[in-house]
Design a protein around this motif. Structure first.
Motif, PDB file in Angstrom:
ATOM      1  N   MET A 197     -11.793  83.828  76.029  1.00 10.22           N
ATOM      2  CA  MET A 197     -12.939  84.141  76.881  1.00 10.22           C
ATOM      3  C   MET A 197     -13.110  83.118  78.009  1.00 10.22           C
ATOM      4  O   MET A 197     -14.243  82.803  78.414  1.00 10.22           O
ATOM      5  CB  MET A 197     -14.229  84.201  76.045  1.00 10.22           C
ATOM      6  CG  MET A 197     -14.254  85.316  75.037  1.00 10.22           C
ATOM      7  SD  MET A 197     -14.498  86.933  75.842  1.00 10.22           S
ATOM      8  CE  MET A 197     -14.579  88.007  74.425  1.00 10.22           C
ATOM      9  N   GLU A 241     -14.734  84.610  81.221  1.00  9.38           N
ATOM     10  CA  GLU A 241     -16.131  84.933  80.970  1.00  9.38           C
ATOM     11  C   GLU A 241     -16.984  83.666  80.919  1.00  9.38           C
ATOM     12  O   GLU A 241     -18.087  83.610  81.489  1.00  9.38           O
ATOM     13  CB  GLU A 241     -16.262  85.705  79.653  1.00  9.38           C
ATOM     14  CG  GLU A 241     -15.687  87.105  79.679  1.00  9.38           C
ATOM     15  CD  GLU A 241     -14.185  87.155  79.435  1.00  9.38           C
ATOM     16  OE1 GLU A 241     -13.647  88.263  79.315  1.00  9.38           O
ATOM     17  OE2 GLU A 241     -13.535  86.076  79.354  1.00  9.38           O
ATOM     18  N   ARG A 242     -16.470  82.653  80.263  1.00  7.72           N
ATOM     19  CA  ARG A 242     -17.230  81.403  80.143  1.00  7.72           C
ATOM     20  C   ARG A 242     -17.330  80.672  81.474  1.00  7.72           C
ATOM     21  O   ARG A 242     -18.363  80.056  81.778  1.00  7.72           O
ATOM     22  CB  ARG A 242     -16.594  80.520  79.075  1.00  7.72           C
ATOM     23  CG  ARG A 242     -16.817  81.052  77.666  1.00  7.72           C
ATOM     24  CD  ARG A 242     -15.988  80.333  76.647  1.00  7.72           C
ATOM     25  NE  ARG A 242     -16.359  80.759  75.292  1.00  7.72           N
ATOM     26  CZ  ARG A 242     -15.667  80.461  74.198  1.00  7.72           C
ATOM     27  NH1 ARG A 242     -14.574  79.713  74.302  1.00  7.72           N
ATOM     28  NH2 ARG A 242     -16.068  80.873  73.014  1.00  7.72           N
ATOM     29  N   THR A 274     -18.639  76.956  75.290  1.00  7.36           N
ATOM     30  CA  THR A 274     -19.230  77.493  76.515  1.00  7.36           C
ATOM     31  C   THR A 274     -19.999  76.418  77.263  1.00  7.36           C
ATOM     32  O   THR A 274     -19.932  76.325  78.495  1.00  7.36           O
ATOM     33  CB  THR A 274     -20.144  78.683  76.195  1.00  7.36           C
ATOM     34  OG1 THR A 274     -19.404  79.649  75.428  1.00  7.36           O
ATOM     35  CG2 THR A 274     -20.648  79.346  77.465  1.00  7.36           C
ATOM     36  N   ASP A 285     -21.064  84.504  75.509  1.00  8.52           N
ATOM     37  CA  ASP A 285     -20.354  85.699  75.965  1.00  8.52           C
ATOM     38  C   ASP A 285     -20.614  86.863  75.011  1.00  8.52           C
ATOM     39  O   ASP A 285     -21.184  86.694  73.925  1.00  8.52           O
ATOM     40  CB  ASP A 285     -18.855  85.415  76.097  1.00  8.52           C
ATOM     41  CG  ASP A 285     -18.211  85.083  74.773  1.00  8.52           C
ATOM     42  OD1 ASP A 285     -18.034  86.004  73.947  1.00  8.52           O
ATOM     43  OD2 ASP A 285     -17.895  83.901  74.535  1.00  8.52           O
ATOM     44  N   SER A 300     -18.894  88.543  72.970  1.00 15.42           N
ATOM     45  CA  SER A 300     -18.317  88.553  71.625  1.00 15.42           C
ATOM     46  C   SER A 300     -19.292  88.007  70.582  1.00 15.42           C
ATOM     47  O   SER A 300     -19.111  88.226  69.386  1.00 15.42           O
ATOM     48  CB  SER A 300     -17.015  87.737  71.587  1.00 15.42           C
ATOM     49  OG  SER A 300     -17.276  86.354  71.761  1.00 15.42           O
TER      50      SER A 300
END
Length: 279
Positions: free
Chosen positions: A99, A102-103, A127, A232, A234
């Motif tokens: 991810m 996204e992060r 994150t 995110d 998930s």
């Protein structure tokens, strides 16, 4: 020979009919499994007897469905029903590899919110580490209070950022400090914003797999004028052992995808703003 052909043709038809029946059964089971998982997304626990009525199947069938979903790791089988599985967290070194886009987008959105002269509290995690890196690259003249070694190191590359590091006991696998001394450090400060991550994001609030780390994030949220959760998609509809905070104490969720269902409803009810970052 002619008299045997109808029998042979009949014998060939029987396996096909049986196979078609099995395919219908499998399809029916798939639909049942999907509905069970959908109901668990809306409610943390389900009773087998109520599921059997809702899906118009026998108790034996629903128990078999729940056992199969449990063996797949999609639910937790409980006495009399099922519950959502608790989230598990991979090692931090592994989490940094997933991810990433996204992060980075989430971190960029958070960085744009921060003003000069602000005081931030920054929790540990993958994150929030991305947030630290973006703050170091883009922001100036801020103070950051953290318990995370990697984040402190990243922030330290910017000479205009003042970094205050909490005392405490080292969590060797995660690279941050926790425990009574860490909580005492946090409670000695006030901040404009707290920025924390989460193992799980559910309708009731945010969760962490480590109750001591969760206590650190809860303290940061309490000591800041504004609380921001970075997570995110998930993490959506995932539970873990420790609840850090309910949504009514959190001002913003910065994520990469719009929440749906019960989670979206809970955020609206709590008045928590959802900021969707474009990855």
């Amino acid at each position: 020979m002619d008299s045997e052909e109808p029998s042979a043709a009949k014998d060939n038809r029987l396996p096909r009919a049986a196979q078609q029946g099995q395919e219908r059964d499998r399809l029916s089971k798939v639909v049942r499994h999907q509905r069970i998982l959908a109901q668990l997304a809306a409610a943390p626990t389900l009773r087998a007897s109520e599921l059997a009525v809702a899906l118009s199947v026998s108790g034996e069938t629903i128990r078999r469905d729940l056992l199969e979903l449990h063996e797949l790791g999609l639910i937790n089988r409980t006495y009399g029903g099922a519950s959502r599985p608790f989230a598990l967290e991979a090692a931090r070194s592994d989490r940094r590899q997933v991810m990433v886009a996204e992060r980075e987008a989430i971190a960029s959105a958070v960085s744009a919110m921060i003003l000069p002269k602000e005081v931030l509290m920054l929790g540990g995690g993958s994150t929030t580490y991305h947030v630290a890196r973006l703050l170091a690259a883009r922001n100036r003249d801020i103070t950051v209070i953290t318990h995370d070694f990697a984040s402190a190191t990243a922030l330290g590359t910017n000479p205009t950022i003042r970094v205050l590091f909490c005392a405490g006991r080292l969590h060797p696998g995660e690279g941050y400090l926790l425990g009574a001394q860490t909580l005492a450090s946090i409670n000695g400060y006030e901040a404009n914003r707290a920025i924390v991550g989460a193992t799980g994001v559910g309708a009731r609030g945010i969760y962490d797999v480590d109750e001591e780390a969760g206590a650190v994030y809860a303290a940061m949220i309490q000591r800041a004028a504004e609380a921001i959760v970075v997570a995110d998609h998930s993490k959506f509809d995932q539970l873990a052992v420790a609840m850090c905070s309910r949504w009514d104490a959190i001002d913003r969720l910065v994520t990469d995808r719009q929440p749906q269902g019960a989670l979206a409803g809970a955020l609206r009810e709590a008045g928590t703003e959802v900021v969707v970052a474009d990855a």
